[in-house]
Design a protein around this motif. Structure first.
Motif, PDB file in Angstrom:
ATOM      1  N   CYS A  69    -128.763  31.477 -10.406  1.00 31.02           N
ATOM      2  CA  CYS A  69    -129.699  30.714  -9.565  1.00 31.02           C
ATOM      3  C   CYS A  69    -129.851  29.310 -10.135  1.00 31.02           C
ATOM      4  N   ALA A  70    -129.889  29.257 -11.503  1.00 31.21           N
ATOM      5  CA  ALA A  70    -130.125  27.978 -12.169  1.00 31.21           C
ATOM      6  C   ALA A  70    -128.955  27.012 -12.014  1.00 31.21           C
ATOM      7  N   SER A  71    -127.796  27.509 -11.565  1.00 32.53           N
ATOM      8  CA  SER A  71    -126.674  26.590 -11.374  1.00 32.53           C
ATOM      9  C   SER A  71    -127.030  25.500 -10.376  1.00 32.53           C
ATOM     10  N   CYS A  72    -127.740  25.881  -9.323  1.00 30.63           N
ATOM     11  CA  CYS A  72    -128.153  24.889  -8.326  1.00 30.63           C
ATOM     12  C   CYS A  72    -129.640  24.572  -8.439  1.00 30.63           C
ATOM     13  N   HIS A  73    -130.352  25.313  -9.260  1.00 24.61           N
ATOM     14  CA  HIS A  73    -131.793  25.061  -9.426  1.00 24.61           C
ATOM     15  C   HIS A  73    -132.065  24.905 -10.919  1.00 24.61           C
ATOM     16  N   SER A  74    -131.702  23.731 -11.413  1.00 26.24           N
ATOM     17  CA  SER A  74    -131.767  23.498 -12.856  1.00 26.24           C
ATOM     18  C   SER A  74    -133.169  23.064 -13.274  1.00 26.24           C
ATOM     19  N   PRO A  75    -133.682  23.642 -14.375  1.00 20.21           N
ATOM     20  CA  PRO A  75    -135.047  23.313 -14.799  1.00 20.21           C
ATOM     21  C   PRO A  75    -135.227  21.819 -15.050  1.00 20.21           C
ATOM     22  N   TYR A  76    -134.179  21.172 -15.551  1.00 22.33           N
ATOM     23  CA  TYR A  76    -134.304  19.748 -15.883  1.00 22.33           C
ATOM     24  C   TYR A  76    -134.315  18.882 -14.633  1.00 22.33           C
ATOM     25  N   ASN A  77    -133.998  19.466 -13.491  1.00 19.53           N
ATOM     26  CA  ASN A  77    -134.026  18.731 -12.225  1.00 19.53           C
ATOM     27  C   ASN A  77    -135.173  19.259 -11.353  1.00 19.53           C
ATOM     28  N   ALA A  78    -136.242  19.692 -11.987  1.00 22.14           N
ATOM     29  CA  ALA A  78    -137.345  20.320 -11.256  1.00 22.14           C
ATOM     30  C   ALA A  78    -136.804  21.439 -10.365  1.00 22.14           C
ATOM     31  N   ALA A  80    -133.970  21.642  -8.881  1.00 21.12           N
ATOM     32  CA  ALA A  80    -133.055  21.240  -7.802  1.00 21.12           C
ATOM     33  C   ALA A  80    -131.693  21.000  -8.456  1.00 21.12           C
ATOM     34  N   HIS A  81    -130.800  20.313  -7.788  1.00 20.66           N
ATOM     35  CA  HIS A  81    -129.460  20.055  -8.317  1.00 20.66           C
ATOM     36  C   HIS A  81    -129.187  18.565  -8.214  1.00 20.66           C
ATOM     37  N   THR A  82    -129.652  17.838  -9.200  1.00 19.61           N
ATOM     38  CA  THR A  82    -129.543  16.390  -9.196  1.00 19.61           C
ATOM     39  C   THR A  82    -128.111  15.933  -8.969  1.00 19.61           C
ATOM     40  N   ASP A  83    -127.977  14.913  -8.141  1.00 24.27           N
ATOM     41  CA  ASP A  83    -126.690  14.260  -7.917  1.00 24.27           C
ATOM     42  C   ASP A  83    -125.685  15.128  -7.159  1.00 24.27           C
ATOM     43  N   HIS A  84    -126.134  16.250  -6.612  1.00 22.91           N
ATOM     44  CA  HIS A  84    -125.247  17.062  -5.776  1.00 22.91           C
ATOM     45  C   HIS A  84    -125.868  17.126  -4.395  1.00 22.91           C
ATOM     46  N   GLU A  85    -125.183  16.557  -3.411  1.00 19.96           N
ATOM     47  CA  GLU A  85    -125.801  16.539  -2.086  1.00 19.96           C
ATOM     48  C   GLU A  85    -125.873  17.928  -1.464  1.00 19.96           C
ATOM     49  N   LEU A  86    -124.854  18.770  -1.737  1.00 21.03           N
ATOM     50  CA  LEU A  86    -124.849  20.130  -1.186  1.00 21.03           C
ATOM     51  C   LEU A  86    -124.707  21.132  -2.326  1.00 21.03           C
ATOM     52  N   SER A  87    -125.229  22.339  -2.093  1.00 20.37           N
ATOM     53  CA  SER A  87    -125.204  23.343  -3.148  1.00 20.37           C
ATOM     54  C   SER A  87    -123.763  23.787  -3.443  1.00 20.37           C
ATOM     55  N   ASN A  91    -115.993  30.109  -6.782  1.00 18.58           N
ATOM     56  CA  ASN A  91    -114.676  29.577  -6.425  1.00 18.58           C
ATOM     57  C   ASN A  91    -114.723  28.116  -5.993  1.00 18.58           C
ATOM     58  N   ASP A  92    -115.551  27.348  -6.663  1.00 16.92           N
ATOM     59  CA  ASP A  92    -115.657  25.909  -6.391  1.00 16.92           C
ATOM     60  C   ASP A  92    -115.983  25.589  -4.942  1.00 16.92           C
ATOM     61  N   GLN A  93    -116.709  26.465  -4.312  1.00 15.06           N
ATOM     62  CA  GLN A  93    -117.057  26.194  -2.922  1.00 15.06           C
ATOM     63  C   GLN A  93    -118.280  25.283  -2.827  1.00 15.06           C
ATOM     64  N   THR A  94    -118.392  24.632  -1.697  1.00 14.77           N
ATOM     65  CA  THR A  94    -119.553  23.800  -1.441  1.00 14.77           C
ATOM     66  C   THR A  94    -120.290  24.365  -0.240  1.00 14.77           C
ATOM     67  N   GLY A  95    -121.611  24.444  -0.356  1.00 12.08           N
ATOM     68  CA  GLY A  95    -122.417  24.977   0.737  1.00 12.08           C
ATOM     69  C   GLY A  95    -122.711  23.912   1.789  1.00 12.08           C
ATOM     70  N   THR A  96    -123.730  24.149   2.575  1.00  5.63           N
ATOM     71  CA  THR A  96    -124.023  23.219   3.671  1.00  5.63           C
ATOM     72  C   THR A  96    -125.389  22.557   3.530  1.00  5.63           C
ATOM     73  N   ARG A  97    -126.138  22.917   2.485  1.00  4.48           N
ATOM     74  CA  ARG A  97    -127.484  22.352   2.355  1.00  4.48           C
ATOM     75  C   ARG A  97    -127.732  21.873   0.933  1.00  4.48           C
ATOM     76  N   ASN A  98    -128.662  20.950   0.820  1.00 10.00           N
ATOM     77  CA  ASN A  98    -129.085  20.383  -0.447  1.00 10.00           C
ATOM     78  C   ASN A  98    -130.069  21.357  -1.108  1.00 10.00           C
ATOM     79  N   ALA A  99    -129.720  21.844  -2.305  1.00  9.09           N
ATOM     80  CA  ALA A  99    -130.617  22.798  -2.984  1.00  9.09           C
ATOM     81  C   ALA A  99    -131.946  22.115  -3.289  1.00  9.09           C
ATOM     82  N   PRO A 100    -133.055  22.646  -2.772  1.00 12.35           N
ATOM     83  CA  PRO A 100    -134.342  21.991  -2.990  1.00 12.35           C
ATOM     84  C   PRO A 100    -134.917  22.310  -4.373  1.00 12.35           C
ATOM     85  N   GLY A 101    -135.820  21.474  -4.846  1.00 14.60           N
ATOM     86  CA  GLY A 101    -136.548  21.779  -6.077  1.00 14.60           C
ATOM     87  C   GLY A 101    -137.397  23.019  -5.858  1.00 14.60           C
TER      88      GLY A 101
END
Lengths: 341, 225
Positions: A69-78, A80-87, A91-101
């Motif tokens: 969970c912390a991969s896209c919801h990092s404690p140091y980013n409140a 969230a996933h700083t500097d990543h527009e999508l989650s 397999n190096d996939q990219t999702g469709t939404r910005n992981a919220p804090g």
């Protein structure tokens, strides 16, 4: 006020000693409204919070044991996933939404940008099973947990029952996330009369209360509703917001009003992370509303701000950064339990 | 030894019931023949070769009446019935009193759907919960049919939806004839007669089809003495 803070820290300190379950509800800030989460159905206790925290940081929850969970919801980013527009996902996939804090979740009654999830307890099922995120299924996770050297004991401690079940897994994740409370920003400290605003921040607050406060309601800085905010459709994602799950025309382009706390840690912004700076977001609301006729009522009257006023508004928004929350070790990787192999 | 074990198990499952109980079996049929999960059959009435691979559903708020008088309700509010698991196809009735009407809901009510994670039969690990959007799958029916124009002729019905306008919870109220062995009959003929597998072979989200098909199954449930 100081006494309250003292009580809060005392409670945090006494976590390790085993605390009366319901007394933990007292950690909720005095200047916040009543939480919407029903704690009676999932009373907080330290063992369950620890289990939830361990699960939150454990990549075992993903299909190939690579993403937690912390991969896209990092404690140091409140969370969230700083500097990543999508989650990101397995397999190096990219999702469709910005992981919220993730913070102040006890005051939310629906989850995900489109509100498709109606309760915090069942939210984790979405990223857990999404093919472009963790790609797992619940039964497989439960098998992995049952056969793990650490989890049966953690579940026993948390639920007095060594059974690893979906219900317990989800409730433990909820409990950890419920302790993620951000209420120690400068804004909160000014409210508690511990600090004062600069004249610039004060002017920014005035502008905020005139232009933004209807949706970004204090002190959580969201009314937890869904609004149409005039963003042009990104044809590479074709995300219609709430419409995606209700299939009702009236719900198209409705996205959740996010909290404005911790903005310095949670960029980029909006459901698809299209804006990288707070200034860009403000410019969108002053000049960029794509289709005023279909925007929500609150945005029908244009927001007018001079360049200096925008700067002041940003200065106020930065007082919502909660450094103590971001650096609170209680929320960080449970090194004492999850050893890095 | 076996007997002792069986006794312990039954004691455990109905410890509040003691000896005063009776049971109500559930049977599934197609063409008036018992349904066998995973077995291909030819249905003469449907003129179709059919195989059911999964048939699972929730029933909730089971209440028994004798005339207008309520006899009892089940303590367990939600039961997951799985045609493949014998132990789930018999409802223990915690009374010896006479009853002539049973009412229940086919599916999971909206309050249960919106109050977080639940355990037991309602645990999401049972595979009866949607993940991308909140809500229980009230009924799962999967299999294959000769008329299904899909890969390997498969059909998949995951029927659910708890909120307006897609509430798919379906009420069932059936008369129970007198007799010792009482059985709830769930024939699937009516479902396949109405679903039209040539055009509709996959329902996986709440909507008109889910609610309509739920009602068709609910309406075809009866009881034999």
């Amino acid at each position: 006020m100081k006494f309250l803070l003292f009580t809060i820290s005392l409670l945090f300190i006494s976590f390790g000693l085993g605390v009366n379950k319901n007394s933990l509800v007292e950690i909720f800030p005095a200047h916040f409204p009543e939480p919407t989460y029903d704690f009676e159905k999932n009373p907080l206790n330290q063992e369950t919070i620890t289990l939830g925290r361990t699960l939150f940081y454990d990549p075992l929850l993903s299909k190939d044991n690579s993403i937690s969970c912390a991969s896209c919801h990092s404690p140091y980013n409140a969370f969230a996933h700083t500097d990543h527009e999508l989650s990101h996902g397995i397999n190096d996939q990219t999702g469709t939404r910005n992981a919220p804090g993730l913070f102040n979740l006890a005051w939310q009654s629906s989850f995900m940008w489109d509100g498709a999830v109606n309760h915090l307890d069942v939210q984790a099922l979405a990223p857990l099973t999404s093919q472009s995120e963790m790609g797992e299924d619940l039964i497989s996770v439960i098998n992995k947990l049952q056969n793990s050297p650490i989890y049966p004991e953690l579940f026993t401690k948390a639920f007095k029952d060594s059974m690893v079940t979906g219900e317990h897994l989800l409730k433990a994740l909820s409990q950890f996330q419920l302790t993620l409370i951000s209420a120690n920003s400068k804004y909160d400290k000014v409210l508690r009369e511990e600090e004062t605003y600069t004249p610039q921040e004060l002017n920014g607050k005035r502008l905020f209360e005139k232009n933004c406060n209807t949706c970004h309601v204090q002190p959580t800085f969201s009314n937890h509703e869904f609004k149409r905010n005039g963003l042009e459709l990104d044809f590479t994602l074709n995300d219609y917001g709430k419409f995606n799950h209700t299939k009702l025309a009236k719900d198209s382009f409705l996205f959740k009003v996010p909290s404005l706390r911790n903005l310095s840690y949670t960029f980029p912004y909006m459901h698809d992370g299209r804006f990288s700076t707070i200034r860009e977001v403000i410019n969108h609301y002053t000049d960029g509303l794509n289709d005023k006729t279909s925007s929500s009522q609150e945005l029908k009257e244009p927001i007018r701000l001079t360049s200096d006023e925008k700067t002041d508004l940003v200065a106020f928004l930065l007082t919502l950064n909660d450094e103590e929350f971001v650096f609170n070790k209680k929320h960080h990787y449970p090194l004492e339990i999850l050893r890095i192999n | 030894m076996k007997r002792a074990l069986f006794f312990l198990i039954s004691l455990h499952t109905c410890f509040t019931i003691h000896s005063q109980s009776q049971s109500l079996g559930i049977e599934f049929t197609i063409d008036n023949k018992p349904l066998e999960i995973g077995k291909k059959i030819y249905s003469t009435s449907l003129k179709d070769s059919l195989q059911i691979d999964a048939f699972r559903f929730y029933i909730s708020s089971v209440t028994l009446f004798n005339g207008k008088e309520k006899v009892c309700s089940l303590e367990q509010t939600h039961l997951l019935i799985d045609a493949e698991k014998k132990e789930t196809t018999s409802i223990k009735i915690p009374t010896e009193k006479e009853f002539n009407l049973i009412s229940f809901q086919l599916g999971v009510d909206s309050i249960t759907n919106s109050t977080g994670a639940h355990g037991g039969d309602l645990d999401p690990m049972n595979g009866m919960y949607w993940s991308w959007q909140s809500g229980y799958i009230n009924l799962k029916l999967e299999g294959s049919s000769g008329v299904c124009p899909t890969r390997k002729n498969k059909f998949k019905f995951h029927l659910g939806g708890y909120s307006y306008p897609n509430n798919s919870l379906a009420a069932v109220s059936i008369n129970i004839p007198k007799g010792k062995e009482k059985v709830i009959l769930i024939p699937l003929d009516s479902f396949f007669n109405n679903a039209d597998l040539t055009t509709l072979h996959s329902v996986m989200s709440p909507g008109i089809n889910a609610s309509r098909l739920m009602k068709i199954i609910a309406d075809s449930i009866s009881c034999e003495g």
